[in-house]
Design an enzyme around this catalytic site. Structure first.
Site, short mmCIF file in Angstrom:
data_model
loop_
_atom_site.label_atom_id
_atom_site.label_comp_id
_atom_site.label_asym_id
_atom_site.label_seq_id
_atom_site.Cartn_x
_atom_site.Cartn_y
_atom_site.Cartn_z
N ASN A 1 0.87 -1.18 0.00
CA ASN A 1 0.00 0.00 0.00
C ASN A 1 0.91 1.23 0.00
O ASN A 1 1.45 1.60 1.04
CB ASN A 1 -0.91 -0.02 1.23
CG ASN A 1 -1.90 1.12 1.25
OD1 ASN A 1 -1.80 2.07 0.47
ND2 ASN A 1 -2.87 1.06 2.15
N ARG B 1 -2.62 -2.17 -3.49
CA ARG B 1 -3.77 -1.28 -3.36
C ARG B 1 -3.65 -0.18 -4.40
O ARG B 1 -2.63 0.48 -4.53
CB ARG B 1 -3.80 -0.65 -1.98
CG ARG B 1 -4.98 0.29 -1.79
CD ARG B 1 -4.69 1.36 -0.78
NE ARG B 1 -5.85 2.22 -0.57
CZ ARG B 1 -5.78 3.42 -0.01
NH1 ARG B 1 -4.63 3.90 0.38
NH2 ARG B 1 -6.87 4.14 0.14
N HIS C 1 -12.63 3.72 0.01
CA HIS C 1 -12.67 2.79 1.16
C HIS C 1 -13.43 1.51 0.80
O HIS C 1 -13.95 0.81 1.68
CB HIS C 1 -13.33 3.42 2.39
CG HIS C 1 -12.55 4.53 3.00
ND1 HIS C 1 -13.15 5.60 3.64
CD2 HIS C 1 -11.21 4.77 3.09
CE1 HIS C 1 -12.22 6.43 4.08
NE2 HIS C 1 -11.03 5.95 3.76
N ARG D 1 -10.22 17.00 6.13
CA ARG D 1 -11.06 17.29 4.96
C ARG D 1 -12.40 17.83 5.41
O ARG D 1 -12.99 17.36 6.39
CB ARG D 1 -11.27 16.04 4.10
CG ARG D 1 -10.01 15.47 3.49
CD ARG D 1 -10.36 14.27 2.62
NE ARG D 1 -9.16 13.57 2.18
CZ ARG D 1 -8.97 12.25 2.29
NH1 ARG D 1 -9.91 11.50 2.84
NH2 ARG D 1 -7.87 11.70 1.85
N GLY E 1 -10.22 3.34 12.66
CA GLY E 1 -9.60 3.79 13.90
C GLY E 1 -10.54 4.39 14.91
O GLY E 1 -10.53 4.03 16.09
N GLY F 1 -14.05 4.44 14.63
CA GLY F 1 -15.22 3.57 14.78
C GLY F 1 -14.97 2.37 15.67
O GLY F 1 -15.85 1.92 16.40
N GLU F 2 -13.73 1.85 15.64
CA GLU F 2 -13.39 0.66 16.43
C GLU F 2 -13.00 0.98 17.86
O GLU F 2 -13.09 0.11 18.74
CB GLU F 2 -12.23 -0.09 15.76
CG GLU F 2 -12.56 -0.67 14.40
CD GLU F 2 -11.32 -1.17 13.68
OE1 GLU F 2 -10.31 -1.47 14.34
OE2 GLU F 2 -11.36 -1.24 12.43
N GLU G 1 -8.31 -4.34 5.55
CA GLU G 1 -8.21 -4.17 4.11
C GLU G 1 -7.10 -5.03 3.52
O GLU G 1 -7.24 -5.57 2.42
CB GLU G 1 -7.96 -2.70 3.79
CG GLU G 1 -9.13 -1.80 4.15
CD GLU G 1 -8.83 -0.33 3.93
OE1 GLU G 1 -9.07 0.16 2.81
OE2 GLU G 1 -8.34 0.32 4.88
#
Length: 416
Positions: A7, A99, A189, A250, A341, A343-344, A396
């Protein structure tokens, strides 16, 4: 089969070596043999590697480009003192999975890399000028170092969203402009949303066709996805990753005339304005402090910083809006899945997003929510919640490795 997953960012290179094959994929028994990250490629690079069962290897050394970084990784993984099981030389790397951020409308699934595929990825550079060139650097370097005998596969962030219908992916601009320049929503994503949906099906025992969920990939870059019948029908990121949710740096959704207005008021170029919207906005821009959600939560809890709280509230508000919109277009939503990151690992954010959604049938259990950190995969909703809520850690790199194996061995890829 030892799959080398790469990646590549503009100044970084992340890798994993995963021992996998079709039988191991079916049994969910893959093994990560080694992984690592090189940051600041092109200058004094920061290196963190980890082999299975060994202490992390850390170093700092000048690496002038991605080829030099890749050579450094190969030297480390084949060194006798590293002792990676089954890896003694280049011949023990059986395939490479890359990726690639943008596949445009051309690449709707993972594909074996040849000269024609490389040309196609190059053609998509205009759509992802910050990402595809970096991904290509990894491909060029790998081809040069490993030669033609090692098969290489491209896995695209955009391909999972290629199932979106026209009413979802088109912008309301003249249709001929879309036809000429392919200006549309692509979404990103994709490998993460795809993995979360796969894990949800394993947890629940549901088939792909029975799977109707909203997945939330919440990190420094964040996106939401509506998955109906196992297919992506809508996602928050658009023509670029700038659209959609508020993110670390962003801005997310914004009136496009802000670009023109700022350019006139500040005497800035369009590129300078977009630099603001991509790199100095979002959570960082509102708080004026940081783009790290952990630091913001700590700042609010310890010092009651108003702008830290405002940034948190805005982040949660934007996610709520997408949940409501996606429940409306799906007609049937069985679960919401938090990942990545934030969300978990952030019970505070998950609670903030889920609050006041009881009218949709969403209720989380506070005690379960607090326990769901550190990579735990678990259900955090109450028994009475009509829409279940899960925390599902994403992976991923595992998707990259699995697709590489399937493509190289000629096995069919999952439809989505």
């Amino acid at each position: 089969m030892n799959v080398f997953v790469l990646n590549c960012g503009s100044s970084s290179l992340k890798f994993q070596i995963i021992d996998t094959d079709i039988e191991k994929i079916e049994k969910d028994e893959e093994k990560i043999l080694a992984k690592g990250l090189i940051e600041r490629v092109g200058s004094q690079s920061l290196i963190t590697f980890k082999a299975e069962g060994k202490a992390p290897f850390k170093s700092a050394t000048p690496l002038r480009d991605h080829k030099a970084a890749l050579n450094y990784i190969i030297k480390w993984i084949t060194a006798p003192e590293t002792e990676i099981p089954g890896i003694n030389g280049l011949e023990d790397i059986h395939a490479i999975g890359h990726r690639v951020v943008h596949g445009g409308e051309r690449f709707k699934s993972s594909i074996r890399i040849d000269n024609e595929v490389i040309e196609g990825i190059e053609d998509c550079i205009d759509l992802a000028p910050l990402h595809n060139p970096a991904n290509l650097k990894g491909i060029y370097a790998s081809r040069e170092i490993f030669g033609p005998s090692v098969p290489q596969v491209a896995i695209f962030d955009t391909s999972f969203h290629s199932s979106m219908p026209e009413e979802s992916f088109l912008y309301a601009i003249p249709y001929q402009i879309y036809r000429r320049f392919k200006i549309r929503k692509y979404g990103f994503h994709g490998t993460s949303h795809r993995f979360i949906a796969y894990r949800y099906r394993l947890i629940t025992g549901l088939s792909r066709e029975e799977s109707n969920i909203i997945t939330l990939h919440l990190g420094n870059g964040s996106s939401a996805c509506a998955i109906k019948g196992g297919k992506s029908i809508a996602t928050s990121m658009g023509f670029t990753p700038l659209e959609g949710l508020m993110m670390g740096t962003r801005c997310g959704d914004i009136d496009p005339t802000v670009v023109e207005y700022l350019a006139h008021k500040e005497g800035s170029s369009v590129d300078e304005v977009f630099s603001i919207l991509n790199k100095r906005s979002g959570v960082l821009g509102i708080s004026g402090l940081t783009n790290d959600m952990r630091d913001l939560i700590e700042e609010w809890e310890e010092h009651k910083d108003r702008r830290a709280k405002l940034a948190l509230d805005m982040f949660n508000y934007r996610v709520k809006k997408y949940i409501g919109a996606y429940v409306a277009i799906m007609n049937k939503c069985d679960a919401i899945c938090f990942s990545a990151g934030i969300g978990e690992n952030s019970p505070v954010i998950r609670k903030g997003i889920s609050e006041n959604l009881e009218f949709l049938g969403i209720e989380i259990d506070d005690k379960l929510n607090e326990k769901a950190v550190g990579g735990k995969e678990m259900k955090i909703s109450t028994p009475d919640s009509r829409i279940a809520v899960y925390v599902i850690p994403t992976n991923e790199e595992l998707v990259f490795a699995r697709d590489t194996v399937r493509v190289v061995l000629g096995h069919p890829l999952p439809t989505r």
